[in-house]
Design an enzyme around this catalytic site. Structure first.
Site, PDB file in Angstrom:
ATOM      1  N   ASP A 190      21.549 -19.246  -1.379  1.00  0.00           N
ATOM      2  CA  ASP A 190      22.664 -20.067  -0.982  1.00  0.00           C
ATOM      3  C   ASP A 190      21.697 -21.257  -0.106  1.00  0.00           C
ATOM      4  O   ASP A 190      20.824 -20.858   0.754  1.00  0.00           O
ATOM      5  CB  ASP A 190      23.481 -19.460   0.130  1.00  0.00           C
ATOM      6  CG  ASP A 190      24.430 -20.270   0.828  1.00  0.00           C
ATOM      7  OD1 ASP A 190      24.499 -21.567   0.207  1.00  0.00           O
ATOM      8  OD2 ASP A 190      24.898 -20.029   1.822  1.00  0.00           O
ATOM      9  N   GLU A 233     -13.023   3.078  -6.705  1.00  0.00           N
ATOM     10  CA  GLU A 233     -12.898   3.337  -5.295  1.00  0.00           C
ATOM     11  C   GLU A 233     -12.516   1.970  -4.625  1.00  0.00           C
ATOM     12  O   GLU A 233     -11.951   2.057  -3.789  1.00  0.00           O
ATOM     13  CB  GLU A 233     -14.465   3.447  -4.896  1.00  0.00           C
ATOM     14  CG  GLU A 233     -14.801   5.209  -5.201  1.00  0.00           C
ATOM     15  CD  GLU A 233     -15.346   5.186  -6.534  1.00  0.00           C
ATOM     16  OE1 GLU A 233     -15.511   3.930  -7.341  1.00  0.00           O
ATOM     17  OE2 GLU A 233     -15.811   6.269  -6.977  1.00  0.00           O
TER      18      GLU A 233
END
Length: 467
Positions: free
Chosen positions: A340, A298
């Site tokens: 990049d 749970e």
């Protein structure tokens, strides 16, 4: 991968054929002129072509987003366990399971909703405008109001508001790496003729594209395609599809399937075992259900959400907005991230360290001449020009620009002609060899007052200082 890429490419609309028509035919097709559009005609074309905006990503209503989080695979298992518990009289267990599921879903929803709102607020703060000819006069409008047939005025720093045909240009360079991958700015110039329909984008030097930006010079262009019909728009349409399932979500789904199989097998086994021991069908069923609820985790959804939310808050302190909690797990599981670097992980900016004369001594005269050259330059600027302009705090109001000679690879120099107090100067910069080739004298000292003839010894000293 090949099949999905092919499907995506097939789903994109075809490239516009208008951009490569001859200029005369294009003007006729668009019913346009070099004088621009009237306000009434522009309003009519907005209704015809739509607002100049990229296709927005489909946004779910908040209620639907919350229900979808609530209907996650693991949550569904827990909800089923709670319903079964309530059916057999285990009310307290059902309430506990329900609270856990609701708390987990609420935490995740609040995190993702607030992140989405923050991202939208940032987007609204960037209001891009364009200068167009309306009723014969330059008018600044919101980029969304640009329509095909508008005549656009472009200058340094402008974002191109549409796929447009260049009508006139002077020293006009555009940075279009985001679209074509070219690392250097590209010169654009007018071209009255036509080009083949399948001309590659890098070869279309007579066209500027939506979303690219001007790095030098000025130009006038005719808007041809807007919104989803631009090159960027064609790409953006492929990005509006539903985001794919992450590896983390896939793992949770597989774990849930395994859990359901284990619970199902245990319930059947325990029920059959107890029934075979003559413990009563009802008692055997209740015991099997109790075991299944007991082994159901749970707290797992709440633990996962709390951990991911903690990661999102940590990233927020470092100015990173996490819009999907599940993406944190994907980021954390990377072994190698290729990106990049320049302009993303770094600022991508140079800074002035010192300004010296030919003998390496500090010289304000050097800084003054460099600043005049960089500030008055209209052609393609380098990062060094930007660094000089940012660093200097000189009053250049006494200088007046007369003209300039753009850089070329034959001279390897760029020159600006300015006037000050009735005296004209040609200030040149470029490759050291190219500049020294044109020098007969040099200035030394902080104010350049010590003027000497260029001798072989001084020329060698200049080159030594440069090295």
């Amino acid at each position: 991968m090949f099949m999905s890429l092919s499907t995506e490419m097939a789903a994109r609309p075809k490239r516009s054929i208008l951009l490569n028509l001859s200029l005369q035919e294009l003007m006729e097709r668009l019913a346009a002129s070099s004088d621009g559009l009237s306000t009434e005609e522009a309003e009519r074309r907005i209704k015809q072509y739509g607002r100049n905006e990229l296709a927005p990503r489909r946004v779910r209503p908040p209620v639907l987003s919350f229900l979808m989080l609530l209907a996650g695979p693991l949550n569904l298992v827990l909800i089923a366990a709670g319903v079964v518990s309530a059916f057999f009289g285990e009310t307290s267990g059902a309430i506990i399971v329900g609270v856990m599921v609701l708390t987990s879903a609420i935490l995740e929803f609040v995190q993702e909703y607030t992140s989405e709102q923050a991202a939208q607020k940032l987007a609204r703060q960037v209001a891009v405008t364009a200068t167009v000819l309306r009723d014969g006069a330059p008018t600044e409008i919101h980029m969304a109001e640009v329509v095909p047939g508008d005549v656009i005025h472009l200058s340094v720093g402008d974002i191109i508001p549409a796929d447009a045909r260049v009508l006139a240009a002077k020293d006009f360079f555009v940075h279009q790496a985001a679209l074509t991958g070219e690392s250097q700015p590209v010169e654009k110039a007018p071209f009255a003729g036509g080009r083949p329909e399948n001309t590659p984008l890098p070869d279309m030097d007579h066209v500027v594209f939506f979303g690219t930006n001007v790095v030098s010079g000025t130009a006038t262009a005719l808007a041809v395609e807007t919104n989803g019909r631009t090159e960027f728009g064609r790409i953006a349409k492929s990005l509006t599809a539903e985001r794919p399932e992450t590896d983390f979500q896939r793992g949770i789904r597989e774990f849930t399937r395994l859990l359901m199989r284990v619970i199902g097998a245990l319930v059947v086994f325990i029920f059959v075992l107890n029934a075979s021991l003559h413990r009563g069908v009802l008692n055997s069923l209740l015991f099997a259900v109790a075991v299944s609820v007991g082994i159901t985790p749970e707290l797992l959804p709440m633990i996962i959400t709390i951990n991911l939310s903690t990661g999102a808050r940590t990233m927020a302190r470092n100015k990173v907005i996490v819009k999907r909690l599940q993406s944190i797990q994907n980021l954390g599981s990377m072994d190698i991230l290729c990106t990049d670097k320049t302009g993303t992980l770094t600022e991508g900016q140079l800074a002035v360290h010192s300004h010296v004369d030919a003998e390496g001594n500090e010289s304000e005269r050097t800084m003054e001449l460099a600043t005049v050259n960089s500030v008055f330059q209209a052609s393609l600027r380098s990062p060094m020009d930007a660094a000089i302009a940012r660093h200097a705090s000189l009053d250049l109001s006494s200088y007046t620009k007369i003209d300039e000679i753009p850089f070329d690879f034959t001279r390897r120099r760029m020159s600006v002609i300015v006037a000050k107090a009735g005296r004209r100067m040609l200030i040149t910069k470029g490759a050291p060899e190219g500049v020294l080739e044109a020098c007969t004298r040099l200035e030394l000292g902080p104010d350049g007052a010590d003027v000497r003839d260029m001798t072989p010894r001084l020329r060698a000293a200049v080159l030594d200082e440069f090295e």
